[in-house]
Design a protein around this motif. Structure first.
Motif, PDB file in Angstrom:
ATOM      1  N   ARG A  52       4.715   8.238  11.991  1.00 58.34           N
ATOM      2  CA  ARG A  52       4.154   7.435  10.890  1.00 58.34           C
ATOM      3  C   ARG A  52       4.296   5.958  11.235  1.00 58.34           C
ATOM      4  O   ARG A  52       5.366   5.518  11.681  1.00 58.34           O
ATOM      5  N   CYS A  54       3.550   1.855   9.787  1.00 61.26           N
ATOM      6  CA  CYS A  54       3.169   0.942   8.706  1.00 61.26           C
ATOM      7  C   CYS A  54       2.737  -0.387   9.338  1.00 61.26           C
ATOM      8  O   CYS A  54       3.410  -0.896  10.244  1.00 61.26           O
ATOM      9  N   THR A  77       0.034   3.573   7.232  1.00 53.60           N
ATOM     10  CA  THR A  77       0.089   2.896   5.934  1.00 53.60           C
ATOM     11  C   THR A  77      -0.281   1.439   6.173  1.00 53.60           C
ATOM     12  O   THR A  77       0.347   0.752   6.999  1.00 53.60           O
ATOM     13  N   GLU A 102      -3.197   5.455   4.361  1.00 57.24           N
ATOM     14  CA  GLU A 102      -2.753   5.086   3.012  1.00 57.24           C
ATOM     15  C   GLU A 102      -2.903   3.567   2.879  1.00 57.24           C
ATOM     16  O   GLU A 102      -2.398   2.812   3.715  1.00 57.24           O
ATOM     17  N   ARG A 104      -1.955   0.286   0.835  1.00 58.86           N
ATOM     18  CA  ARG A 104      -1.008  -0.233  -0.154  1.00 58.86           C
ATOM     19  C   ARG A 104      -1.324  -1.698  -0.382  1.00 58.86           C
ATOM     20  O   ARG A 104      -0.891  -2.567   0.378  1.00 58.86           O
ATOM     21  N   GLU A 143       9.509  -2.119  -2.071  1.00 63.34           N
ATOM     22  CA  GLU A 143      10.244  -0.914  -2.493  1.00 63.34           C
ATOM     23  C   GLU A 143       9.307   0.197  -2.971  1.00 63.34           C
ATOM     24  O   GLU A 143       9.718   1.354  -3.047  1.00 63.34           O
ATOM     25  N   VAL A 144       8.036  -0.150  -3.236  1.00 63.62           N
ATOM     26  CA  VAL A 144       7.077   0.898  -3.622  1.00 63.62           C
ATOM     27  C   VAL A 144       6.701   1.789  -2.430  1.00 63.62           C
ATOM     28  O   VAL A 144       6.118   2.854  -2.614  1.00 63.62           O
ATOM     29  N   LEU A 145       7.036   1.322  -1.224  1.00 63.55           N
ATOM     30  CA  LEU A 145       6.703   2.144  -0.051  1.00 63.55           C
ATOM     31  C   LEU A 145       7.860   3.102   0.239  1.00 63.55           C
ATOM     32  O   LEU A 145       9.019   2.774   0.009  1.00 63.55           O
ATOM     33  N   SER A 146       7.504   4.229   0.807  1.00 65.39           N
ATOM     34  CA  SER A 146       8.540   5.250   0.974  1.00 65.39           C
ATOM     35  C   SER A 146       9.514   4.940   2.120  1.00 65.39           C
ATOM     36  O   SER A 146      10.640   5.411   2.116  1.00 65.39           O
ATOM     37  N   GLY A 147       9.112   4.151   3.093  1.00 63.26           N
ATOM     38  CA  GLY A 147      10.013   3.852   4.221  1.00 63.26           C
ATOM     39  C   GLY A 147      10.074   5.008   5.210  1.00 63.26           C
ATOM     40  O   GLY A 147       9.260   5.925   5.182  1.00 63.26           O
ATOM     41  N   LEU A 194      11.726  -0.776   6.313  1.00 62.70           N
ATOM     42  CA  LEU A 194      10.683   0.248   6.390  1.00 62.70           C
ATOM     43  C   LEU A 194      10.912   1.240   7.530  1.00 62.70           C
ATOM     44  O   LEU A 194      10.337   2.328   7.537  1.00 62.70           O
ATOM     45  N   ARG A 196      12.744   3.918  10.035  1.00 58.76           N
ATOM     46  CA  ARG A 196      13.799   4.929  10.072  1.00 58.76           C
ATOM     47  C   ARG A 196      14.815   4.509  11.149  1.00 58.76           C
ATOM     48  O   ARG A 196      14.508   3.651  11.991  1.00 58.76           O
TER      49      ARG A 196
END
Ligand code: SAM
Length: 291
Positions: A52, A54, A77, A102, A104, A143-147, A194, A196
């Motif tokens: 994934r 971003c 994203t 996605e 955002r 913070e609206v993103l899942s990370g 964001l 991991r």
């Protein structure tokens, strides 16, 4: 456009994005550089599947080969303050119905759009900028993103964040440097939030343009790293993106370095899009597995 907390910066940035919305061809060599970097990163993610990514500041996505990126990543994203630019970019390559992408937006990476609107009308008196930064400390615009992303790309957005600050209060304001430093630090913190553990951040930024370095296009490519370093020594670069300062922050800043296991500078390249060219460089870093 409806009024939102982001309206001020939205207007500013969508006007700029509109100017380059059809500049896909002019971005070709720059896009190739970014794609090559991402291919290299993915090639080193041995044993991981369904990666994934971003992208911060994806905008018109002229610097992103979305079709190829959809081969490299299971999910993309795209984050920007300008939602229409993202929607148009995704539609341009026929991916508007893709569940791999996605969008955002609008998201304001500065968190200061209402303040910038106010300050550009009425310059903040001493202490006002610091109080706004205090209020912002400890909050995240993302913070609206899942990370949990494997890769986070910041694509020539840092200079735009700093430019918004310049336009709002001007470089001569006594709190400008505090504001610039806070925006830069926050941006790198966002990238780390964001990622991991063990994920890779790729910070790509424009450094200087032909406006102040007209001869850059004539330079043999192998001389570019030294020439760019000389431009930095001569203070000929965009505010806030001195490569040594960013490297030093990533390696030594207490809140960043504890979360970073490896920093790799990426040699500069020239992004020539006709009327203007830029020297661009990258900084790649790996989030510590347990930081
Ligand atoms: C120079 S463009 C990057 C190039 C872009 N990736 C492209 O290919 O067109 C910078 C992007 O950052 C976005 N941006 C600027 N300020 C922002 C902010 N405060 N929050 C989120 N995005 C912002 C702009 O809307 C723009 O799309």
């Amino acid at each position: 456009m409806t009024s939102s907390p982001y309206s001020f910066l939205q207007h500013q940035q969508s006007a700029r994005n509109a100017q380059t919305a059809t500049a896909w061809d002019h971005f070709a060599s720059h896009r190739t550089q970014i794609t090559n970097q991402l291919r290299g990163i993915v090639g080193r993610c041995v044993g991981r599947h369904a990666l994934r990514m971003c992208v911060l500041g994806a905008g018109n996505c002229n610097d992103l080969d979305l079709l190829e990126l959809c081969q490299l990543f299971a999910q993309l994203t795209l984050v920007d303050i300008d939602r229409s630019a993202l929607q148009a970019a995704v539609a341009r390559v026929g991916l508007e119905a893709s569940d791999q992408i996605e969008i955002r937006a609008p998201l304001d990476l500065t968190g200061l759009s209402p303040e910038f609107a106010h300050w550009s009308e009425c310059l903040p008196t001493p202490g006002v900028v610091k109080s706004a930064l205090e209020r912002l400390r400890g909050t995240s615009q993302l913070e609206v993103l899942s990370g949990g992303f494997d890769v986070v790309l910041s694509s020539c957005v840092l200079t735009q964040l700093i430019d918004s600050a310049q336009r709002a209060i001007g470089e001569d304001h006594e709190e400008f440097f505090d504001l610039l430093s806070a925006l830069r630090l926050r941006h790198i913190e966002h990238m780390l939030e964001l990622l991991r553990g063990d994920g890779v951040g790729l910070l790509v930024t424009d450094l200087v343009s032909t406006d102040t370095w007209p001869g850059m296009r004539e330079l043999p490519i192998e001389q570019l790293p030294q020439a760019a370093a000389a431009a930095v020594r001569d203070k000929n670069f965009f505010s806030g993106v001195n490569p040594s300062v960013i490297y030093h922050l990533l390696k030594n800043h207490p809140t960043l370095s504890a979360k970073i296991s490896q920093v790799t500078p990426i040699s500069p390249w020239i992004w020539d899009w006709g009327t203007r060219a830029y020297v661009v460089y990258g900084m790649q870093f790996r989030r510590s597995a347990h930081g």
